[in-house]
Structures are given as C-alpha cells and as structure tokens.
Design an enzyme around this catalytic site. Structure first.
Site, PDB file in Angstrom:
ATOM      1  N   SER A  28       0.827  -1.208   0.000  1.00 58.85           N
ATOM      2  CA  SER A  28       0.000   0.000   0.000  1.00 58.85           C
ATOM      3  C   SER A  28       0.861   1.258   0.000  1.00 58.85           C
ATOM      4  O   SER A  28       1.450   1.569  -1.007  1.00 58.85           O
ATOM      5  CB  SER A  28      -1.028   0.027   1.115  1.00 58.85           C
ATOM      6  OG  SER A  28      -1.990   1.031   0.774  1.00 58.85           O
TER       7      SER A  28
ATOM      8  N   HIS B  27       3.646  14.556   5.574  1.00 61.68           N
ATOM      9  CA  HIS B  27       3.615  15.983   5.255  1.00 61.68           C
ATOM     10  C   HIS B  27       4.070  16.705   6.514  1.00 61.68           C
ATOM     11  O   HIS B  27       3.560  16.422   7.597  1.00 61.68           O
ATOM     12  CB  HIS B  27       2.206  16.423   4.856  1.00 61.68           C
ATOM     13  CG  HIS B  27       2.179  17.771   4.225  1.00 61.68           C
ATOM     14  ND1 HIS B  27       2.400  17.968   2.878  1.00 61.68           N
ATOM     15  CD2 HIS B  27       2.000  18.997   4.759  1.00 61.68           C
ATOM     16  CE1 HIS B  27       2.334  19.264   2.609  1.00 61.68           C
ATOM     17  NE2 HIS B  27       2.095  19.910   3.740  1.00 61.68           N
TER      18      HIS B  27
ATOM     19  N   CYS C 283      -1.897  -3.636   3.442  1.00 67.10           N
ATOM     20  CA  CYS C 283      -2.903  -4.677   3.230  1.00 67.10           C
ATOM     21  C   CYS C 283      -2.250  -6.055   3.297  1.00 67.10           C
ATOM     22  O   CYS C 283      -2.771  -7.021   2.787  1.00 67.10           O
ATOM     23  CB  CYS C 283      -3.623  -4.470   1.902  1.00 67.10           C
ATOM     24  SG  CYS C 283      -2.526  -4.336   0.496  1.00 67.10           S
TER      25      CYS C 283
END
Length: 121
Positions: free
Chosen positions: A63, A68, A83
């Site tokens: 995944s 940020h 996943c």
C-alpha cells in the site's frame, strides 16, 4: 469480519523542526522504515516546499507510507497503510517517531476493508 488492511494515522507533535525540513533525511527515514518491515517499494515522490516543509510518499506493494511536515510547528502528519498481514505498520510508526525525535506522538489505527467472513459447510 475479515480486515483487508490496517491504516495508521500519525499525529507527530514536538518533532525536531530541522529534521522535518530536510527532504533527503525524510526520504531516507521513510525508506529505512519500509525496509525494516521488508515492504517492497514500487515508487516514490518527494517535494520540499519554499520556504519550508516536506511532503512525500512511498508507494509500496503492500500500500503506502506518506508524510507531510510543518517544521514551523514541529509537526508532521504521516500515514502507514498496509494490506499485508505479514507487514507490521506499528514498527514503521515507531521508527518514524524515533527518527523525527517526536516527543508527543499519537497513533490512531483504522481497520480498512471489513469484509464479512464466508461460511462454508
């Protein structure tokens, strides 16, 4: 219920602002975190903002890992989504917390893709 994935949302407060503004350091830490759980990096994109801040994502076969940063607040928002039942996202989160010298982390776990179990007789 079967769960298809685990998504960790990281609120990283009181981090080292110098580290949060260093694109190369952020990239290296994220790659190290992916390698620490044997994730398979399939792509990446990183950007340093002017005058400050970094955003980045590692696309992994399992995944993604993203971040940020707001150095002016000593804050970073990061995601670890997997996943794969063999990849432990908390290990990635712990490494990010440590490497960013985060003094006030909060990790929220969300189970993604809750699928009813099939019953066979």
């Amino acid at each position: 219920m079967n769960v298809l994935g685990i998504h960790l949302l990281l609120e990283l407060r009181q981090c080292n602002p110098v580290l949060l503004n260093d694109l190369d350091y952020i990239r290296d830490v994220m790659v190290e975190a992916a390698e620490s759980v044997e994730a398979h990096v399939v792509g990446e994109s990183f950007h340093r903002f002017n005058p400050q801040g970094v955003t980045g994502i590692l696309a992994i076969a399992e995944s993604h890992i993203s971040i940020h940063t707001w150095p002016e607040y000593g804050y970073a928002a990061a995601d670890v989504f997997t996943c794969s039942s063999s990849l432990h996202p908390q290990i990635v989160a712990d490494l990010l917390i440590e490497k960013l010298e985060c003094l006030d982390p909060y990790v929220h776990e969300i189970q993604r893709g809750m699928i009813p179990q099939t019953v066979t007789s």
